[in-house]
Design an enzyme around this catalytic site. Structure first.
Site, PDB file in Angstrom:
ATOM      1  N   HIS A  97      -9.725   0.577  -3.123  1.00 20.10           N
ATOM      2  CA  HIS A  97      -8.407   1.194  -3.303  1.00 20.10           C
ATOM      3  C   HIS A  97      -7.662   0.491  -4.417  1.00 20.10           C
ATOM      4  O   HIS A  97      -7.838  -0.701  -4.650  1.00 20.10           O
ATOM      5  CB  HIS A  97      -7.592   1.168  -2.007  1.00 20.10           C
ATOM      6  CG  HIS A  97      -7.478  -0.179  -1.365  1.00 20.10           C
ATOM      7  ND1 HIS A  97      -8.488  -0.729  -0.611  1.00 20.10           N
ATOM      8  CD2 HIS A  97      -6.479  -1.098  -1.380  1.00 20.10           C
ATOM      9  CE1 HIS A  97      -8.113  -1.920  -0.164  1.00 20.10           C
ATOM     10  NE2 HIS A  97      -6.896  -2.172  -0.636  1.00 20.10           N
ATOM     11  N   HIS A  99      -3.786  -0.181  -5.596  1.00 25.41           N
ATOM     12  CA  HIS A  99      -2.367  -0.122  -5.259  1.00 25.41           C
ATOM     13  C   HIS A  99      -1.607   0.290  -6.525  1.00 25.41           C
ATOM     14  O   HIS A  99      -1.759  -0.358  -7.576  1.00 25.41           O
ATOM     15  CB  HIS A  99      -1.837  -1.499  -4.858  1.00 25.41           C
ATOM     16  CG  HIS A  99      -2.461  -2.101  -3.629  1.00 25.41           C
ATOM     17  ND1 HIS A  99      -1.833  -2.112  -2.402  1.00 25.41           N
ATOM     18  CD2 HIS A  99      -3.651  -2.738  -3.438  1.00 25.41           C
ATOM     19  CE1 HIS A  99      -2.603  -2.735  -1.506  1.00 25.41           C
ATOM     20  NE2 HIS A  99      -3.710  -3.126  -2.117  1.00 25.41           N
TER      21      HIS A  99
HETATM   22  P1  5GP Z   1      -5.535  -4.546   0.846  1.00 27.71           P
HETATM   23  O1  5GP Z   1      -4.840  -5.725   1.452  1.00 27.71           O
HETATM   24  O2  5GP Z   1      -6.878  -4.277   1.501  1.00 27.71           O
HETATM   25  O3  5GP Z   1      -5.607  -4.612  -0.656  1.00 27.71           O
HETATM   26  O4  5GP Z   1      -4.606  -3.304   1.113  1.00 27.71           O
HETATM   27  C1  5GP Z   1      -4.740  -2.475   2.214  1.00 27.71           C
HETATM   28  C2  5GP Z   1      -3.456  -1.693   2.311  1.00 27.71           C
HETATM   29  O5  5GP Z   1      -3.657  -0.657   3.247  1.00 27.71           O
HETATM   30  C3  5GP Z   1      -2.268  -2.531   2.804  1.00 27.71           C
HETATM   31  O6  5GP Z   1      -1.248  -2.528   1.817  1.00 27.71           O
HETATM   32  C4  5GP Z   1      -1.853  -1.822   4.097  1.00 27.71           C
HETATM   33  O7  5GP Z   1      -0.465  -1.767   4.275  1.00 27.71           O
HETATM   34  C5  5GP Z   1      -2.459  -0.447   3.947  1.00 27.71           C
HETATM   35  N1  5GP Z   1      -2.818   0.178   5.199  1.00 27.71           N
HETATM   36  C6  5GP Z   1      -3.514  -0.396   6.235  1.00 27.71           C
HETATM   37  N2  5GP Z   1      -3.694   0.502   7.229  1.00 27.71           N
HETATM   38  C7  5GP Z   1      -3.104   1.652   6.818  1.00 27.71           C
HETATM   39  C8  5GP Z   1      -2.946   2.934   7.447  1.00 27.71           C
HETATM   40  O8  5GP Z   1      -3.406   3.213   8.557  1.00 27.71           O
HETATM   41  N3  5GP Z   1      -2.279   3.887   6.734  1.00 27.71           N
HETATM   42  C9  5GP Z   1      -1.763   3.632   5.490  1.00 27.71           C
HETATM   43  N4  5GP Z   1      -1.103   4.633   4.882  1.00 27.71           N
HETATM   44  N5  5GP Z   1      -1.884   2.429   4.883  1.00 27.71           N
HETATM   45  C10 5GP Z   1      -2.552   1.452   5.537  1.00 27.71           C
END
Ligand code: 5GP
Ligand code: ZN
Length: 129
Positions: A97, A99
């Site tokens: 993903h 951001h």
């Molecule tokens: P990472 O830390 O893996 O780069 O980012 C994962 C992102 O996914 C986090 O910013 C978190 O808030 C988001 N996230 C986690 N679970 C969910 C969910 O069930 N729905 C949505 N819309 N975002 C999520």
């Protein structure tokens, strides 16, 4: 496969979608760092941008379109575009993903990126769709 973001793409877990095409999907982050914080993901499962030679290019067009949408509809002045790759970087969901984080001139700079705002996701979503 037990993957949260694959389930979101399939519609098994609800999300606030802001963009979709054949290969990419974008939705509001549930815990936004800034108002309008959006995640752009590939529809095919992929772990992160370093484990997969192709995936970043495959969703690049969607990242650009979402970033412009956030600028146009939310009045953002800029965006941070960030992809965590690997647990030590802070990656928590192991489906690639990017951001896309709207930024505003009254709160500039990389040090202020993770503001963890309390935004009304429904209201933000209505502005974007
Ligand atoms: P990472 O830390 O893996 O780069 O980012 C994962 C992102 O996914 C986090 O910013 C978190 O808030 C988001 N996230 C986690 N679970 C969910 C969910 O069930 N729905 C949505 N819309 N975002 C999520
Ligand atoms: Zn997945």
């Amino acid at each position: 496969m037990d993957c949260l973001f694959c389930k979101i793409i399939a519609g098994d877990i609800p999300s606030k979608k802001v963009y979709e095409d054949d290969v990419a999907f974008a939705f509001l982050d549930i815990s936004p760092w800034q108002k309008g914080h959006t995640l752009v993901i590939p529809k095919r499962h992929s772990v992160d941008v370093l484990e997969d030679d192709e995936v970043l290019a495959e969703i690049g067009h969607a990242v650009a379109r979402v970033g412009r949408l956030l600028k146009d509809k939310l009045g953002a002045d800029a965006c941070n575009v960030v992809s965590n790759a690997g647990g030590a970087s802070g990656q928590e969901v192991f489906h690639t993903h990017v951001h896309v984080i709207p930024r505003f001139a009254d709160n500039p700079g990389i040090g202020n990126m993770r503001a963890e705002v309390t935004a009304d996701l429904d209201e933000v979503h209505q502005t974007l769709v």
